[in-house]
Write a protein that holds these residues in place. Structure first.
Motif, PDB file in Angstrom:
ATOM      1  N   VAL A   1       0.859  -1.177   0.000  1.00  0.00           N
ATOM      2  CA  VAL A   1       0.000   0.000   0.000  1.00  0.00           C
ATOM      3  C   VAL A   1       0.897   1.228   0.000  1.00  0.00           C
ATOM      4  O   VAL A   1       1.705   1.416   0.916  1.00  0.00           O
ATOM      5  N   VAL A   2       0.767   2.040  -1.054  1.00  0.00           N
ATOM      6  CA  VAL A   2       1.510   3.293  -1.168  1.00  0.00           C
ATOM      7  C   VAL A   2       0.524   4.424  -0.965  1.00  0.00           C
ATOM      8  O   VAL A   2      -0.524   4.470  -1.623  1.00  0.00           O
ATOM      9  N   ARG A   3       0.836   5.346  -0.048  1.00  0.00           N
ATOM     10  CA  ARG A   3      -0.079   6.447   0.266  1.00  0.00           C
ATOM     11  C   ARG A   3       0.518   7.767  -0.210  1.00  0.00           C
ATOM     12  O   ARG A   3       1.294   8.396   0.508  1.00  0.00           O
ATOM     13  N   PRO A   4       0.141   8.204  -1.420  1.00  0.00           N
ATOM     14  CA  PRO A   4       0.621   9.509  -1.908  1.00  0.00           C
ATOM     15  C   PRO A   4       0.048  10.635  -1.070  1.00  0.00           C
ATOM     16  O   PRO A   4      -0.972  10.489  -0.385  1.00  0.00           O
ATOM     17  N   ARG A   5       0.696  11.789  -1.112  1.00  0.00           N
ATOM     18  CA  ARG A   5       0.222  12.935  -0.337  1.00  0.00           C
ATOM     19  C   ARG A   5      -1.110  13.454  -0.833  1.00  0.00           C
ATOM     20  O   ARG A   5      -1.940  13.904  -0.047  1.00  0.00           O
ATOM     21  N   ALA A   6      -1.334  13.431  -2.130  1.00  0.00           N
ATOM     22  CA  ALA A   6      -2.509  14.108  -2.678  1.00  0.00           C
ATOM     23  C   ALA A   6      -3.330  13.190  -3.567  1.00  0.00           C
ATOM     24  O   ALA A   6      -3.935  13.640  -4.532  1.00  0.00           O
ATOM     25  N   ALA A   7      -3.377  11.909  -3.256  1.00  0.00           N
ATOM     26  CA  ALA A   7      -4.153  10.972  -4.064  1.00  0.00           C
ATOM     27  C   ALA A   7      -4.560   9.790  -3.199  1.00  0.00           C
ATOM     28  O   ALA A   7      -4.093   9.625  -2.072  1.00  0.00           O
ATOM     29  N   ALA A   8      -5.470   8.988  -3.744  1.00  0.00           N
ATOM     30  CA  ALA A   8      -5.924   7.803  -3.024  1.00  0.00           C
ATOM     31  C   ALA A   8      -4.787   6.786  -2.927  1.00  0.00           C
ATOM     32  O   ALA A   8      -3.885   6.763  -3.766  1.00  0.00           O
ATOM     33  N   PRO A   9      -4.805   5.941  -1.894  1.00  0.00           N
ATOM     34  CA  PRO A   9      -3.757   4.912  -1.757  1.00  0.00           C
ATOM     35  C   PRO A   9      -3.701   4.009  -2.984  1.00  0.00           C
ATOM     36  O   PRO A   9      -4.721   3.697  -3.598  1.00  0.00           O
ATOM     37  N   ARG A  10      -2.496   3.601  -3.332  1.00  0.00           N
ATOM     38  CA  ARG A  10      -2.288   2.672  -4.439  1.00  0.00           C
ATOM     39  C   ARG A  10      -1.964   1.310  -3.845  1.00  0.00           C
ATOM     40  O   ARG A  10      -1.035   1.172  -3.054  1.00  0.00           O
ATOM     41  N   ARG A  11      -2.708   0.303  -4.254  1.00  0.00           N
ATOM     42  CA  ARG A  11      -2.550  -1.036  -3.694  1.00  0.00           C
ATOM     43  C   ARG A  11      -2.093  -2.001  -4.782  1.00  0.00           C
ATOM     44  O   ARG A  11      -2.526  -1.902  -5.932  1.00  0.00           O
TER      45      ARG A  11
END
Length: 292
Positions: free
Chosen positions: A228-238
C-alpha cells in the motif's frame, strides 16, 4: 515417547523479568503434558545455541514478539524453518505481544501452553529481505510508526461477550478524537509531510522520487506481499507482488520499521515473499455440536 512429544522450551529473559508467574504456569503445563527440556538463556547468543542444539525436540518459545521474530529468523538462517511448527506462549505487556496474538497465539499462559500440546499448525507467509533478514508481521515506511499486522484467524479475534464486531482500540479511538477536536491550533500551519521514494512491485512502478508519499506498508498475506503506497494528494495505491523494492534519495536514503525493529537509513531494500514458509501452533478450532 515419540519425537513429537519432545519439547525444547526456551524462556526469553525479558519474559522471566516481566511476569515470572505466567512463565512458571506455562512451564508447569508443558512439563506435565510432554517431555520438556527447559532452557533459560540470558543472551541472544545463548538463545541461538539452544535452538541450534535442540535435536528432534519441537521448539517452544515463551516470550514476546521480539522473541518470536528472533526464533523465526534463527530457524530460517539454519534452513530449519519449514520443519516442525514453532510454538509460542506470549508473555509480556499487551503492546509487545500484539503480533503473536494476531497470528493466532492465545494471550493466556494456560491456553497457549495447551495449544503447544494439542494445537494445530497454521501455515504462514514470510517476507525475507536482500540481507536474509525475516519479517513476520510487516514493514512500514517511515519507521516511526508501529508495524502493520497480518489478519488474525477468526478464532483469534477479540469480540464482546454478546458477539458482534471486534472491539476497536480504545487508544486509537481517543487519538482520532483528539486530532479531530484539537486540529493544528490557531496560527499554526500543519507540517507538509512526504517522503521521496521509488517503489517497484514485481517491476511495476508504484511511486517515484518526484511523487512524494506519506508512507508505504508491506504485509505478506495469501502468498503475496500486499503493498500500500499512500501519496500525499491521491488515493492509496494497492498492489500484490512477490518482490518489492524500495529506494530512497541518494544522499539520505530512507528509514523503515520491520516488525518491532527500526532500521536505516538505507538506500535500497528488496523484500521477497516466501509463501507458507513456516507454521505456528494455534488452538484447534472447537467442534460445533453437529460436528462433535
Amino acid at each position: 515417547m515419540s519425537a513429537p512429544d519432545q519439547l525444547l522450551v526456551v524462556i526469553d529473559p525479558v519474559a522471566r523479568r516481566f511476569d515470572g508467574e505466567s512463565v512458571r504456569i506455562a512451564k508447569d503445563v508443558l512439563c506435565a503434558g510432554a517431555a520438556a527440556k527447559v532452557c533459560l538463556p540470558d543472551t541472544s547468543e545463548e538463545f541461538a545455541r539452544a535452538l541450534a542444539r535442540r535435536g528432534s525436540r519441537r521448539p517452544v518459545v515463551i516470550g514476546d514478539d521480539r522473541a518470536l521474530v528472533r526464533a523465526v529468523g534463527l530457524l530460517h538462517r539454519g534452513g530449519e524453518l519449514g520443519g516442525d511448527a514453532l510454538s509460542l506462549v506470549p508473555v509480556g505487556p499487551r503492546e509487545t505481544v500484539r503480533l503473536a496474538v494476531s497470528l493466532g497465539a492465545p494471550p493466556g499462559a494456560v491456553t497457549a501452553a495447551r495449544a503447544v500440546l494439542d494445537g494445530v499448525a497454521r501455515r504462514l507467509d514470510l517476507l525475507v529481505d536482500d540481507r536474509g533478514e525475516v519479517v513476520v508481521g510487516g514493514v512500514r515506511i517511515p519507521e516511526g510508526t508501529p508495524s502493520p499486522e497480518p489478519s488474525a484467524p477468526p478464532e483469534a479475534r477479540f469480540r464482546p461477550s454478546g458477539g458482534g464486531a471486534p472491539v476497536p482500540s480504545v487508544w486509537g479511538t481517543c487519538r482520532s478524537l483528539v486530532r479531530t477536536l484539537v486540529g493544528p491550533g490557531p496560527g499554526r500551519v500543519p507540517q507538509m509531510r512526504g517522503q521521496r521514494l521509488r517503489v517497484e512491485a514485481d517491476g511495476r512502478l508504484l511511486a517515484d522520487m518526484d511523487d512524494p508519499v506519506d508512507g508505504v506498508t508491506l504485509v505478506a498475506r495469501d502468498g503475496t506481499a500486499e503493498v500500500v503506497v499512500r501519496p500525499r494528494a491521491a488515493a492509496p495505491r494497492r498492489s500484490a507482488a512477490r518482490t518489492v523494492t524500495v529506494s530512497g534519495p541518494g544522499g539520505t536514503g530512507f528509514r523503515y520499521r520491520a516488525d518491532a525493529e527500526p532500521t536505516g537509513p538505507v538506500h535500497t531494500r528488496t523484500w521477497t515473499v516466501r509463501p507458507a514458509a513456516w507454521s505456528l501452533l494455534i488452538p484447534a478450532p472447537a467442534l460445533s455440536p453437529e460436528g462433535a
